[in-house]
Enzyme design. Structure first.
Site, PDB file in Angstrom:
ATOM      1  CB  SER A   1     -55.361 -35.299 -82.143  1.00 23.68           C
ATOM      2  OG  SER A   1     -56.384 -35.538 -83.095  1.00 23.68           O
TER       3      SER A   1
ATOM      4  CE1 TYR B   1     -54.670 -40.874 -81.152  1.00 21.46           C
ATOM      5  CE2 TYR B   1     -56.457 -39.454 -81.912  1.00 21.46           C
ATOM      6  CZ  TYR B   1     -55.117 -39.796 -81.912  1.00 21.46           C
ATOM      7  OH  TYR B   1     -54.220 -39.060 -82.650  1.00 21.46           O
TER       8      TYR B   1
HETATM    9  N1  NAP Z   1     -52.073 -38.860 -88.822  1.00 25.02           N
HETATM   10  C1  NAP Z   1     -53.080 -38.201 -88.294  1.00 25.02           C
HETATM   11  O1  NAP Z   1     -54.171 -38.065 -88.892  1.00 25.02           O
HETATM   12  C2  NAP Z   1     -52.908 -37.545 -86.947  1.00 25.02           C
HETATM   13  C3  NAP Z   1     -53.864 -36.586 -86.560  1.00 25.02           C
HETATM   14  C4  NAP Z   1     -53.739 -35.985 -85.319  1.00 25.02           C
HETATM   15  C5  NAP Z   1     -52.687 -36.318 -84.501  1.00 25.02           C
HETATM   16  N2  NAP Z   1     -51.773 -37.253 -84.887  1.00 25.02           N
HETATM   17  C6  NAP Z   1     -50.686 -37.577 -83.969  1.00 25.02           C
HETATM   18  O2  NAP Z   1     -49.460 -37.359 -84.625  1.00 25.02           O
HETATM   19  C7  NAP Z   1     -48.440 -38.143 -84.015  1.00 25.02           C
HETATM   20  C8  NAP Z   1     -47.618 -38.817 -85.087  1.00 25.02           C
HETATM   21  O3  NAP Z   1     -48.419 -39.731 -85.807  1.00 25.02           O
HETATM   22  P1  NAP Z   1     -48.298 -39.974 -87.374  1.00 25.02           P
HETATM   23  O4  NAP Z   1     -49.565 -39.550 -87.978  1.00 25.02           O
HETATM   24  O5  NAP Z   1     -47.032 -39.406 -87.881  1.00 25.02           O
HETATM   25  O6  NAP Z   1     -48.301 -41.576 -87.396  1.00 25.02           O
HETATM   26  P2  NAP Z   1     -47.203 -42.638 -87.795  1.00 25.02           P
HETATM   27  O7  NAP Z   1     -46.680 -42.374 -89.168  1.00 25.02           O
HETATM   28  O8  NAP Z   1     -47.832 -43.960 -87.508  1.00 25.02           O
HETATM   29  O9  NAP Z   1     -46.009 -42.363 -86.781  1.00 25.02           O
HETATM   30  C9  NAP Z   1     -46.076 -42.733 -85.428  1.00 25.02           C
HETATM   31  C10 NAP Z   1     -44.669 -42.677 -84.872  1.00 25.02           C
HETATM   32  O10 NAP Z   1     -44.749 -43.049 -83.476  1.00 25.02           O
HETATM   33  C11 NAP Z   1     -43.797 -44.071 -83.243  1.00 25.02           C
HETATM   34  N3  NAP Z   1     -44.259 -44.983 -82.211  1.00 25.02           N
HETATM   35  C12 NAP Z   1     -45.426 -45.655 -82.165  1.00 25.02           C
HETATM   36  N4  NAP Z   1     -45.451 -46.454 -81.092  1.00 25.02           N
HETATM   37  C13 NAP Z   1     -44.261 -46.289 -80.456  1.00 25.02           C
HETATM   38  C14 NAP Z   1     -43.676 -46.853 -79.297  1.00 25.02           C
HETATM   39  N5  NAP Z   1     -44.296 -47.796 -78.561  1.00 25.02           N
HETATM   40  N6  NAP Z   1     -42.452 -46.463 -78.930  1.00 25.02           N
HETATM   41  C15 NAP Z   1     -41.774 -45.538 -79.675  1.00 25.02           C
HETATM   42  N7  NAP Z   1     -42.287 -44.959 -80.771  1.00 25.02           N
HETATM   43  C16 NAP Z   1     -43.504 -45.349 -81.166  1.00 25.02           C
HETATM   44  C17 NAP Z   1     -43.640 -44.803 -84.582  1.00 25.02           C
HETATM   45  O11 NAP Z   1     -42.354 -45.390 -84.687  1.00 25.02           O
HETATM   46  P3  NAP Z   1     -41.996 -46.945 -84.562  1.00 25.02           P
HETATM   47  O12 NAP Z   1     -43.142 -47.723 -85.115  1.00 25.02           O
HETATM   48  O13 NAP Z   1     -40.732 -47.064 -85.341  1.00 25.02           O
HETATM   49  O14 NAP Z   1     -41.776 -47.171 -83.111  1.00 25.02           O
HETATM   50  C18 NAP Z   1     -43.742 -43.650 -85.567  1.00 25.02           C
HETATM   51  O15 NAP Z   1     -42.496 -43.050 -85.740  1.00 25.02           O
HETATM   52  C19 NAP Z   1     -49.174 -39.109 -83.070  1.00 25.02           C
HETATM   53  O16 NAP Z   1     -49.060 -38.630 -81.745  1.00 25.02           O
HETATM   54  C20 NAP Z   1     -50.627 -39.033 -83.531  1.00 25.02           C
HETATM   55  O17 NAP Z   1     -51.534 -39.301 -82.471  1.00 25.02           O
HETATM   56  C21 NAP Z   1     -51.860 -37.873 -86.100  1.00 25.02           C
END
Ligand code: NAP
Length: 263
Positions: free
Chosen positions: A141, A154
């Site tokens: 991130s 985080y």
């Molecule tokens: N969105 C942002 O602004 C942002 C910015 C920087 C970095 N990121 C990073 O990008 C990555 C993806 O996030 P996103 O933004 O796409 O969020 P998201 O839509 O909430 O997706 C998160 C994914 O992680 C899975 N997950 C969460 N807890 C889990 C667990 N205990 N076991 C297995 N799978 C799990 C969820 O699936 P289930 O709930 O089905 O398990 C979901 O598929 C993350 O690493 C996040 O830190 C996001």
């Protein structure tokens, strides 16, 4: 496509957001997919959409908070020689602040954001190095570089992923394995929950644009991809400054300003 030339990508957190877009884009690139997450219905929906691109898609329900589930995914990475790509994407956030924090929730975040991706990257690095090919994409991130802006815990998990990636790349590049850390800024996904509504629109990228840029960075051989950063030279100079610290980070004597140098 010839069955012998098929390639498989394993994507964690593929049931929504950034992971679901990786599933779509890698399917379009001809990858068979193994999609990992907890929510079976959402995984199935992503899988069905990806199969329209003519690839084979399997789903694995796994809770990366559960050691046995993580071991199951690791085992797949170690033993399935068709897997040539790991996208270590699953991750969760945390409320800001450490004093009065829900430390059990923080511990779970560390398990999902740090422990699980470390174990999965280790399994992939072992298998891919032995095969002398493969790609590991670790979703960090932009907050890895900005601990003042959000939860320090985080930010720390994402700085860990960045450091792990830089070190791993150095280790496995000679074995033909590519490693990329991706540092998204705020991205329009479920990650933010209702708080996402209050983020300034000019700061928030669509997940599709984010993943397309990250894959362009991967194609260009970048070690670290910051999709929103206009001038790559800014990252290079940040890194160069870090490099300049290097020779002085470990010395026999404390710096003069501490007045402790032995007479
Ligand atoms: N969105 C942002 O602004 C942002 C910015 C920087 C970095 N990121 C990073 O990008 C990555 C993806 O996030 P996103 O933004 O796409 O969020 P998201 O839509 O909430 O997706 C998160 C994914 O992680 C899975 N997950 C969460 N807890 C889990 C667990 N205990 N076991 C297995 N799978 C799990 C969820 O699936 P289930 O709930 O089905 O398990 C979901 O598929 C993350 O690493 C996040 O830190 C996001």
């Amino acid at each position: 496509m010839n069955t012998y030339s098929r390639k498989t990508a394993l994507i964690t957190g593929a049931s929504s957001g950034i992971g679901a877009v990786y599933a779509d884009r890698l399917a379009r690139r001809g990858y068979d997919l193994i999609l990992v997450a907890r929510d079976a219905a959402r995984l199935t929906a992503v899988a069905e959409a990806a199969t329209r691109h003519g690839v084979a898609v399997e789903t694995i329900r796994a809770d990366l908070n559960e050691a046995t589930d993580v071991r199951r995914v690791e085992e797949r990475l170690r033993t399935d020689s068709a897997v040539t790509m790991l996208v270590n994407n699953a991750g969760i956030g945390a409320a800001p602040g450490l004093a009065n924090a829900n430390v059990d929730a923080l511990e779970q975040m560390i398990q999902v954001n740090v422990t699980a991706p470390t174990r999965l990257a280790a399994a992939a690095a072992t298998a891919f190095s032995a095969a002398e090919r493969g790609t590991i994409v670790n979703i960090s991130s932009a907050l890895a570089l900005a601990p003042e802006l959000f939860s320090g815990a985080y930010s720390g998990t994402k700085a860990y992923i960045l450091n792990l990636s830089i070190s791993l790349r150095q280790e496995v590049a000679p074995r033909g394995v590519q490693v990329q850390a991706v540092l998204p800024g705020a991205t329009r996904t479920a990650f933010w929950g209702p708080a996402g509504e209050s983020l300034p629109a000019e700061m928030v990228m669509d997940a599709e644009e984010l993943v397309d840029a990250a894959l362009a960075g991967l194609d260009a051989g970048e070690d670290v991809t910051i999709p929103s950063l206009p001038d790559r030279a800014d990252w290079d100079s940040f890194n160069a400054a870090r490099g300049r610290l290097g020779p002085n980070l470990s010395r026999q004597h404390a710096a003069d300003r501490y007045g402790k140098t032995a007479a």
